[in-house]
Motif scaffolding. Structure first.
Motif, PDB file in Angstrom:
ATOM      1  N   THR A   1       0.968  -1.256  -0.087  1.00 47.75           N
ATOM      2  CA  THR A   1       0.000  -0.117   0.012  1.00 47.75           C
ATOM      3  C   THR A   1       0.760   1.354   0.105  1.00 47.75           C
ATOM      4  O   THR A   1       1.988   1.523   0.618  1.00 47.75           O
ATOM      5  N   GLN A   2       0.104   2.325  -0.335  1.00 47.89           N
ATOM      6  CA  GLN A   2       0.905   3.563  -0.491  1.00 47.89           C
ATOM      7  C   GLN A   2       1.255   4.112   0.817  1.00 47.89           C
ATOM      8  O   GLN A   2       0.189   4.118   1.789  1.00 47.89           O
ATOM      9  N   GLY A   3       2.205   5.085   0.796  1.00 43.68           N
ATOM     10  CA  GLY A   3       2.458   5.732   2.139  1.00 43.68           C
ATOM     11  C   GLY A   3       2.574   7.079   1.982  1.00 43.68           C
ATOM     12  O   GLY A   3       2.077   7.642   0.697  1.00 43.68           O
ATOM     13  N   PRO A   4       2.540   7.776   2.992  1.00 44.43           N
ATOM     14  CA  PRO A   4       2.541   9.440   2.885  1.00 44.43           C
ATOM     15  C   PRO A   4       3.686  10.007   1.971  1.00 44.43           C
ATOM     16  O   PRO A   4       4.551   9.622   1.935  1.00 44.43           O
ATOM     17  N   PRO A   5       3.285  10.896   1.199  1.00 42.07           N
ATOM     18  CA  PRO A   5       4.003  11.537   0.376  1.00 42.07           C
ATOM     19  C   PRO A   5       5.213  12.437   0.837  1.00 42.07           C
ATOM     20  O   PRO A   5       4.762  12.998   2.125  1.00 42.07           O
ATOM     21  N   SER A   6       6.351  12.807   0.501  1.00 44.03           N
ATOM     22  CA  SER A   6       7.211  13.720   0.823  1.00 44.03           C
ATOM     23  C   SER A   6       6.485  15.172   0.700  1.00 44.03           C
ATOM     24  O   SER A   6       5.958  15.417  -0.511  1.00 44.03           O
ATOM     25  N   GLY A   7       6.222  15.843   1.465  1.00 43.74           N
ATOM     26  CA  GLY A   7       5.581  17.237   1.332  1.00 43.74           C
ATOM     27  C   GLY A   7       4.136  17.164   1.243  1.00 43.74           C
ATOM     28  O   GLY A   7       3.766  16.284   2.298  1.00 43.74           O
TER      29      GLY A   7
END
Length: 782
Positions: free
Chosen positions: A234-240
């Motif tokens: 699953t996708q994680g938090p983006p940078s920014g």
């Protein structure tokens, strides 16, 4: 004076010029920036930067600071991504760099996590494993997971409509528990409660990568990982911060909206994403459905060595189930349902929290606590039975309504240590899953219009066919030891011990049932694995492995009153060799696997005359095949992929009793086992039209026998798909996108699976030509 001497003047001028030149060449520029994934916007903490004059450290946010001379060029790279280069002279003073690396779809070198639950290079894993990355997911714009998984060589995910499915990986098309489905390394269902449809419990909108292990993986993951294991990352938090929203629909009234977004601020990161899908009045009668999915993930970095990740996933599906078609309706393309009351409703929630700590560069530990709750309620069309007398004359019809529920409380812990001795690595882990469950089924009297072969309604008699509870407790310990005795050779030894405990309690009083009141079943299994890889260099290598897979009987098979035959645990021994190579200056890549999977007591679904199934053990089965994939990318604009499998699935020892006659099928080809499955794709992304893409796809399913006696067949099919899209790059509407997909381009008539019984054949019809149009808009900032 001395400086007035001509020679000294010349010396002084040369000296001043040399000082000025060297000062210019070796003057240092301080550069700050972030390295991220171009699709998911997640930080790439394992990226490398070369060309700088100072050591480089990329932190947990993907941030870096480097010192470089003006004449230098910085190279940013990471395994599995397309490298980028940037000249220091082109960097403006004070400019903050965002280096967005794009995942490569044409490379043997990629990072996987499913081989050991630790990140490692693909070529270091002695197994057949494939990866569908974020670029492929983004470009495909799939409306169901089969459109992605069927890109993998050797995989046939059977589309049963409305995200329902079954699978064929190193096995015939089967509904049995021979596959393990995971989300971030955690099984989405416990051992003993398999559902062949269970990937509708995945939020495909929140998936960034899919890893597919082909063949047994029980030495690491335990039960059911026999034909294969599929891990959804699953996708994680983006940078920014980043966000995306999209809308799509097709010519048969499928509508869907996706939305996701997230941010990272300081030590905290958040990602939320999901989709809602709705279908009404489609090409197939009585096939309306609604699906709602959402994923939630947070990360918190206590420091550079310790990280806490929390996840949650919710999926809801409510679908009508029209059932299959007989031959006359299928070939006449008459897609009417024979009822208006069958359905399936599924509600699934999962949550987990993982604490990971890196003790040093050679040692790390993680502990995951997880929780699941699930309800699957249905009035299934496949349980509608016509009762006939000995002469075959219709008498009545019946069916059932049922509901299965479970709650899970579990733990997964793993520790890794690297040693200098033979460059070895030791992994040890423990797994615990406590999943109490319940099941009931009630008897229905079903009304039928015999003349029109149409079921008009039903009456719930209130009589219970089944009503029971099960205490399901699975404990396991595993270890994996990897050594590198000489540089090209890696050897892996794995072992897992599982204890699967079922405690059955019948809620029906003895006066109401002839079946058992209580029973306890324990299954104790050791699953070993031995594997090696040999790297010849220059993207050439080979691997070999021996592994064992196991499958305890499902709780429904052991305790359902419909199941008349007692079942044993199934065991599989797998022998496998393979290799990989690159050619044409690393523009062509080839992978090959050969396997021999020997099954003992494999659990087989026997189709009964009333079109219901009864499971029983086959004495022995054999599955032999070759899997292959070739990718050719002559430049950055064009790529070609072709993959497939040729396999032979055989009953070694298997017989059925039909009309009191024992029929031996020894040496027969297993039913629903295509000998050849193939897929290809050509993608074009022209450099002169940046943001545009177009791809054509071909899928081939060979003909196969539809009964174990090998007297009936289905011819198989070929289908073609077209996908195109454009991501706008202009400043005015940067971030906008549009796509147009055509599935079944030639409007072929085909069935995704066909089965036979003594009264005829049943067909799961596939959709006719489907046009899908979608639009999207995304924003991001670092």
């Amino acid at each position: 004076m001395l400086y007035h001497h001509p020679i000294m003047k010349l010396y002084f001028i040369v000296y001043i010029f040399f000082i000025a030149l060297t000062t210019s060449v070796y003057s240092q520029t301080t550069i700050h920036g972030t390295v991220t994934d171009a699709v998911t916007h997640e930080p790439l903490t394992s990226a490398t930067i070369s060309g700088a004059t100072s050591p480089i450290i990329i932190n947990a946010k993907g941030e870096f600071t480097v010192q470089a001379a003006g004449t230098m060029s910085l190279q940013f790279s990471m395994i599995g991504y397309i490298a980028q280069s940037i000249s220091v002279n082109n960097i403006k003073a004070g400019q903050y760099l965002n280096i967005a690396l794009t995942p490569s779809t044409a490379s043997l070198q990629t990072v996987i996590v499913s081989a050991s639950r630790e990140g490692q290079a693909r070529q270091d894993a002695p197994m057949a494993i494939s990866k569908i990355n974020s670029v492929q997911i983004q470009d495909t714009k799939a409306t169901a997971l089969y459109q992605l998984l069927n890109k993998v060589a050797g995989v046939y995910m059977v589309n049963l409509g409305n995200e329902q499915h079954t699978m064929a990986i190193r096995q015939p098309i089967t509904y049995n528990a021979l596959y393990l489905y995971m989300e971030d390394g955690i099984p989405i269902r416990p051992t003993g409660i398999f559902n062949h449809n269970s990937l509708y419990e995945i939020n495909m909108s929140g998936v960034k990568d899919i890893e597919v292990i082909k063949g047994p993986a029980s030495s690491l993951y335990g039960s059911n990982a026999i034909g294969g294991a599929i891990n959804f990352i699953t996708q994680g938090p983006p940078s920014g911060y980043a966000a995306n929203v999209s809308l799509q629909g097709d010519n048969y009234h499928y509508q869907r909206v996706d939305a996701d977004g997230g941010f990272t601020s300081g030590k905290f990161g958040l990602y939320v994403g999901g989709y809602a899908a709705h279908q009404k009045d489609s090409w197939q009668d009585y096939s309306d459905f609604d699906k709602y999915s959402a994923n939630f993930k947070t990360t918190y970095d206590f420091d550079s060595k310790t990280k806490l990740t929390t996840t949650a996933a919710y999926n809801y599906l409510n679908t009508q189930t029209p059932g299959s078609l007989d031959a006359a309706h299928f070939y006449n393309q008459s897609y009417g349902s024979n009822n208006r009351f069958t359905y399936r409703r599924v509600e699934a929630f999962r949550a987990g929290t993982t604490l990971q700590h890196n003790w040093n560069d050679k040692s790390s530990t993680f502990v995951t606590l997880f929780y699941r709750t699930n309800s699957t309620a249905q009035l299934p069309s496949y349980y509608i039975v016509d009762v006939r007398d000995n002469a075959g004359v219709y008498q009545s019809s019946n069916g059932q309504v049922n509901d299965q529920r479970f709650n899970s409380y579990g733990l997964l812990a793993q520790h890794r240590t690297d040693f200098d001795f033979l460059n070895s690595r030791l992994i040890v882990g423990a797994y615990l899953d406590d999943s109490p469950s319940s099941y009931y089924a009630q008897y229905l009297n079903i009304n039928k219009d015999v003349a029109n072969n149409y079921y008009t309604g039903f009456t719930n008699t209130g009589t219970y066919i089944d009503d029971y509870r099960i205490k399901l407790f699975n404990t396991a310990a595993y270890t994996q030891y990897q050594i590198n005795p000489v540089e090209p050779l890696r050897m892996v030894f794995g072992l897992r011990y599982d204890r699967v405990h079922y405690a059955f309690t019948n809620n029906l009083p003895p006066s109401n049932t002839k079946y058992k009141q209580q029973e306890t079943n324990n299954f104790n299994v050791l699953a070993p694995k031995v594997g090696l890889t040999y790297d010849f260099g220059n993207n050439k290598g080979l691997y070999a492995n021996y592994s064992v897979g196991f499958q305890p009987p499902e709780t429904g098979d052991l305790y359902s009153s419909r199941q008349l035959s007692p079942l044993k645990q199934a065991t599989f021994n797998n022998y496998e060799v393979g290799g990989w190579l690159s050619a044409l200056n690393k523009k062509m890549f080839f992978e090959l696997s050969l396997y021999d999977l020997e099954g003992r007591n494999e659990i087989i679904s026997q189709l009964l005359p009333d079109n219901t199934t009864q499971n029983q053990n086959a004495g022995a089965t054999r599955h032999r095949g070759v899997e292959y994939a070739v990718t050719y990318a002559p430049d950055n604009a064009v790529s070609f992929h072709f993959g497939g499998t040729n396999a032979k699935h055989t009953y070694v020892e298997y017989s059925e009793v039909v009309n009191n006659v024992n029929l031996s099928y020894n040496g027969k080809t297993m039913n629903n086992a295509p000998a050849w499955i193939a897929t290809s794709e050509v993608t074009y992304k022209p450099a002169y039209f940046k943001g545009f893409r177009i791809a054509t796809e071909w899928q081939h399913i060979d003909g196969y026998f539809t009964n174990p006696a090998n007297t009936k067949t289905y011819s198989g099919y070929n289908i073609y798909n077209l996908r195109m899209g454009y991501n706008f790059t202009g400043k005015a509407i940067k971030g906008a996108g549009i796509w147009f997909n055509v599935l079944n381009l030639t409007n072929a008539l085909y069935a995704t699976t066909v089965t036979s019984n003594q009264y005829g054949d049943t067909y799961n019809a596939a959709p006719p030509r489907v046009f899908t149009l979608g639009i999207s808009y995304s924003i991001s900032k670092y």
